[in-house]
Write a protein that holds these residues in place. Structure first.
Motif, PDB file in Angstrom:
ATOM      1  N   ALA A 117      18.329  18.069 -14.376  1.00  0.00           N
ATOM      2  CA  ALA A 117      17.537  17.459 -13.306  1.00  0.00           C
ATOM      3  C   ALA A 117      16.049  17.710 -13.509  1.00  0.00           C
ATOM      4  O   ALA A 117      15.639  18.505 -14.362  1.00  0.00           O
ATOM      5  CB  ALA A 117      17.990  18.032 -11.964  1.00  0.00           C
ATOM      6  N   ALA A 118      15.258  17.036 -12.690  1.00  0.00           N
ATOM      7  CA  ALA A 118      13.803  17.213 -12.723  1.00  0.00           C
ATOM      8  C   ALA A 118      13.419  18.569 -12.145  1.00  0.00           C
ATOM      9  O   ALA A 118      14.081  19.082 -11.238  1.00  0.00           O
ATOM     10  CB  ALA A 118      13.133  16.100 -11.916  1.00  0.00           C
ATOM     11  N   GLN A 119      12.355  19.125 -12.679  1.00  0.00           N
ATOM     12  CA  GLN A 119      11.848  20.408 -12.188  1.00  0.00           C
ATOM     13  C   GLN A 119      11.159  20.213 -10.843  1.00  0.00           C
ATOM     14  O   GLN A 119      10.414  19.250 -10.657  1.00  0.00           O
ATOM     15  CB  GLN A 119      10.865  21.007 -13.188  1.00  0.00           C
ATOM     16  N   LEU A 120      11.409  21.141  -9.913  1.00  0.00           N
ATOM     17  CA  LEU A 120      10.750  21.076  -8.620  1.00  0.00           C
ATOM     18  C   LEU A 120       9.286  21.471  -8.780  1.00  0.00           C
ATOM     19  O   LEU A 120       8.974  22.482  -9.398  1.00  0.00           O
ATOM     20  CB  LEU A 120      11.421  22.019  -7.615  1.00  0.00           C
ATOM     21  N   PRO A 121       8.377  20.675  -8.203  1.00  0.00           N
ATOM     22  CA  PRO A 121       6.952  21.006  -8.286  1.00  0.00           C
ATOM     23  C   PRO A 121       6.599  22.068  -7.236  1.00  0.00           C
ATOM     24  O   PRO A 121       7.420  22.382  -6.368  1.00  0.00           O
ATOM     25  CB  PRO A 121       6.280  19.672  -7.947  1.00  0.00           C
ATOM     26  N   PRO A 122       5.380  22.601  -7.293  1.00  0.00           N
ATOM     27  CA  PRO A 122       4.940  23.507  -6.226  1.00  0.00           C
ATOM     28  C   PRO A 122       5.034  22.808  -4.866  1.00  0.00           C
ATOM     29  O   PRO A 122       4.916  21.589  -4.777  1.00  0.00           O
ATOM     30  CB  PRO A 122       3.485  23.806  -6.584  1.00  0.00           C
ATOM     31  N   ASN A 123       5.246  23.592  -3.827  1.00  0.00           N
ATOM     32  CA  ASN A 123       5.394  23.031  -2.490  1.00  0.00           C
ATOM     33  C   ASN A 123       4.043  22.592  -1.922  1.00  0.00           C
ATOM     34  O   ASN A 123       3.114  23.397  -1.862  1.00  0.00           O
ATOM     35  CB  ASN A 123       6.027  24.072  -1.557  1.00  0.00           C
ATOM     36  N   ILE A 171      14.776  29.825  -8.731  1.00  0.00           N
ATOM     37  CA  ILE A 171      16.181  29.919  -9.150  1.00  0.00           C
ATOM     38  C   ILE A 171      16.689  28.536  -9.540  1.00  0.00           C
ATOM     39  O   ILE A 171      17.341  28.360 -10.571  1.00  0.00           O
ATOM     40  CB  ILE A 171      17.048  30.549  -8.043  1.00  0.00           C
ATOM     41  N   TYR A 172      16.365  27.543  -8.716  1.00  0.00           N
ATOM     42  CA  TYR A 172      16.781  26.177  -9.026  1.00  0.00           C
ATOM     43  C   TYR A 172      16.190  25.736 -10.368  1.00  0.00           C
ATOM     44  O   TYR A 172      16.912  25.226 -11.234  1.00  0.00           O
ATOM     45  CB  TYR A 172      16.349  25.207  -7.912  1.00  0.00           C
ATOM     46  N   ASN A 173      14.875  25.916 -10.520  1.00  0.00           N
ATOM     47  CA  ASN A 173      14.200  25.440 -11.739  1.00  0.00           C
ATOM     48  C   ASN A 173      14.694  26.129 -13.009  1.00  0.00           C
ATOM     49  O   ASN A 173      14.786  25.504 -14.053  1.00  0.00           O
ATOM     50  CB  ASN A 173      12.684  25.602 -11.614  1.00  0.00           C
ATOM     51  N   HIS A 174      15.009  27.416 -12.916  1.00  0.00           N
ATOM     52  CA  HIS A 174      15.353  28.170 -14.134  1.00  0.00           C
ATOM     53  C   HIS A 174      16.850  28.298 -14.393  1.00  0.00           C
ATOM     54  O   HIS A 174      17.241  28.505 -15.536  1.00  0.00           O
ATOM     55  CB  HIS A 174      14.706  29.559 -14.084  1.00  0.00           C
ATOM     56  N   LEU A 175      17.682  28.166 -13.361  1.00  0.00           N
ATOM     57  CA  LEU A 175      19.128  28.325 -13.559  1.00  0.00           C
ATOM     58  C   LEU A 175      19.920  27.045 -13.310  1.00  0.00           C
ATOM     59  O   LEU A 175      20.771  26.675 -14.115  1.00  0.00           O
ATOM     60  CB  LEU A 175      19.663  29.439 -12.653  1.00  0.00           C
ATOM     61  N   ILE A 176      19.676  26.393 -12.192  1.00  0.00           N
ATOM     62  CA  ILE A 176      20.478  25.230 -11.789  1.00  0.00           C
ATOM     63  C   ILE A 176      20.016  23.955 -12.500  1.00  0.00           C
ATOM     64  O   ILE A 176      20.822  23.194 -13.031  1.00  0.00           O
ATOM     65  CB  ILE A 176      20.419  25.032 -10.257  1.00  0.00           C
ATOM     66  N   ARG A 177      18.721  23.714 -12.512  1.00  0.00           N
ATOM     67  CA  ARG A 177      18.174  22.482 -13.075  1.00  0.00           C
ATOM     68  C   ARG A 177      18.581  22.253 -14.530  1.00  0.00           C
ATOM     69  O   ARG A 177      18.991  21.146 -14.881  1.00  0.00           O
ATOM     70  CB  ARG A 177      16.647  22.495 -12.952  1.00  0.00           C
TER      71      ARG A 177
END
Length: 170
Positions: free
Chosen positions: A87-93, A76-82
């Motif tokens: 902002a930078a895309q969150l990588p895999p955990n 959700i963060y990567n596709h809507l908020i970022r």
């Protein structure tokens, strides 16, 4: 001259994010999004005493353990908020953070079962442990589960801190 890491960025490295100081700065606020939403959900679930909220949060925590790039809140963060924030895309955990998600999910199962079986005290004890740990992660990036993971591997002699990406480039 190599730039030193802040305490918060050292905590992100401990969670498995082996990036340069600049890359960690770019991820800094985005990596707070998922634990913040999980904490808000847990607080609401504790307040309303609804076990299903905690079971849903458990799924959110346990799924990414097996699928590192598939944390629904990270997506959700990567596709809507970022995109809105630029902002930078969150990588895999990485594994230490996934273990923390698994532990948080397990605590939410404990809370949910406490409410489901009418043992409110058990639910609130789990909540009294979970919420402060989430506040610490959100405010400082220090993760108790990642710290424990590192400590166990150091204890058994299995901890070989990988070289940093900067050292590898040199």
């Amino acid at each position: 001259m190599a730039e030193t890491l802040t305490m918060q960025h050292k905590s992100l490295v401990q969670q498995g994010y082996d990036y340069s100081p600049e890359e960690l700065r770019q991820l800094d606020w985005g990596l707070r999004f998922t634990p913040l939403l999980c904490m808000v959900g847990a607080i609401y679930g504790l307040y309303s005493q609804q076990p299903n909220i905690h079971f849903a949060l458990a799924v959110l925590g346990i799924l990414p353990f097996w699928f590192p790039a598939w944390h629904p809140l990270d997506r959700i963060y990567n596709h809507l908020i970022r995109p809105i924030l630029g902002a930078a895309q969150l990588p895999p955990n990485p594994l230490p953070r996934r273990i923390a998600c698994l532990m948080g999910g397990s605590m939410n199962i404990g809370i949910g079962l406490g409410f489901l079986y009418g043992n409110i005290t058990v639910a609130y004890v789990f909540g009294a442990i979970l919420i402060p740990l989430q506040i610490i992660v959100i405010s400082t990036h220090f993760c108790m589960a990642s710290w424990m993971y590192e400590g166990v591997f150091k204890l058994i002699g299995g901890w070989d801190r990988p070289i940093s990406s900067e050292d590898a480039r040199r």
